[in-house]
Design a protein around this motif. Sequence first.
Motif, short mmCIF file in Angstrom:
data_model
loop_
_atom_site.label_atom_id
_atom_site.label_comp_id
_atom_site.label_asym_id
_atom_site.label_seq_id
_atom_site.Cartn_x
_atom_site.Cartn_y
_atom_site.Cartn_z
N THR A 19 0.86 -1.18 0.00
CA THR A 19 0.00 0.00 0.00
C THR A 19 0.89 1.24 0.00
O THR A 19 2.10 1.15 0.23
CB THR A 19 -0.91 0.07 1.24
N LEU A 20 0.29 2.38 -0.24
CA LEU A 20 1.04 3.63 -0.28
C LEU A 20 1.74 3.92 1.04
O LEU A 20 2.78 4.59 1.08
CB LEU A 20 0.10 4.79 -0.64
N GLU A 21 1.21 3.39 2.13
CA GLU A 21 1.80 3.61 3.46
C GLU A 21 3.22 3.04 3.55
O GLU A 21 3.99 3.39 4.44
CB GLU A 21 0.91 3.00 4.53
N LEU A 22 3.56 2.16 2.62
CA LEU A 22 4.90 1.59 2.59
C LEU A 22 5.96 2.68 2.40
O LEU A 22 7.12 2.51 2.78
CB LEU A 22 4.99 0.56 1.45
N SER A 23 5.56 3.81 1.83
CA SER A 23 6.50 4.92 1.60
C SER A 23 7.03 5.50 2.91
O SER A 23 8.04 6.19 2.92
CB SER A 23 5.84 6.02 0.78
N LYS A 24 6.37 5.21 4.04
CA LYS A 24 6.80 5.75 5.33
C LYS A 24 7.88 4.91 6.00
O LYS A 24 8.44 5.32 7.02
CB LYS A 24 5.59 5.85 6.27
N ILE A 25 8.16 3.74 5.43
CA ILE A 25 9.11 2.83 6.07
C ILE A 25 10.51 3.41 6.09
O ILE A 25 11.25 3.24 7.06
CB ILE A 25 9.09 1.46 5.38
#
Length: 254
Positions: A87-93
């Motif tokens: 998901t796009l939230e992966l960009s926060k990793i």
Amino acid sequence: MAVIAVFNQKGGVGKTTTCLNLTAALSLAQRTPIALDMDPQGHLSLASGLKHGTTRQHSIVSFFKDKTPLARLLYETPAGWQLIPATLELSKIDALYGSDPQAAGLLKQGLAEELALTGAPILIDCCPMLGVLTLNALLAADKVLIPVSADYLSQHGVHRLDSALNVLEKKLQRTFERRIVVTRFDSRRKLSYDIYDKLKERYGDLVCKTRIGETVALATSPMHGLDVFAYAPHSPGAADYRALAKELMDSGFV
């Protein structure tokens, strides 16, 4: 268990298309592959049939943020092979783990603990940026497949990528077995043959004999959430990826 990172820092070279259709081809060859979507754009997830996306709790994000075992995140695609979506939230990793020197080994450890016993080939659609996500993919992988489109800029891009991998090998004190596959090959254009020949001249047997042609089916199948075999099984694109899978299996790369 072969873990293959499908990686290129340049966009538009067929990275996700190759991960999608090579996984599907291996599935048809009864190799029970698993695909990991490690790109925050989630294009592999969308192209695999998750048209409305997925939640964080059922994606690779949950592995990094909540320590959810990878085996719990497996999603069976309509074509029958397994995927861990993104998901796009992966960009926060990257921001979450950017200062943690141990973070780059999380995926390797997770695969060893959860999926190694399956013996399934694992293909990772990598993020094009060389950050925490891509380092996780590369550290977890023992092989790197580099899609390169048959154009001038992509040819020069693969030289930079090769140099970057060489630097990583020295830092990590390990080697990556590599293959280069030429994509978006147009048999009507002399340039396509020139690019292929120059890559063969420089990288020799690392360049796959199979070339992936530029076809309508490969471009349109992701719009329907299907791999090329499910969308157009008798198309030239399906034949190309079937040949690529056979070549990689016959050579021991998979």
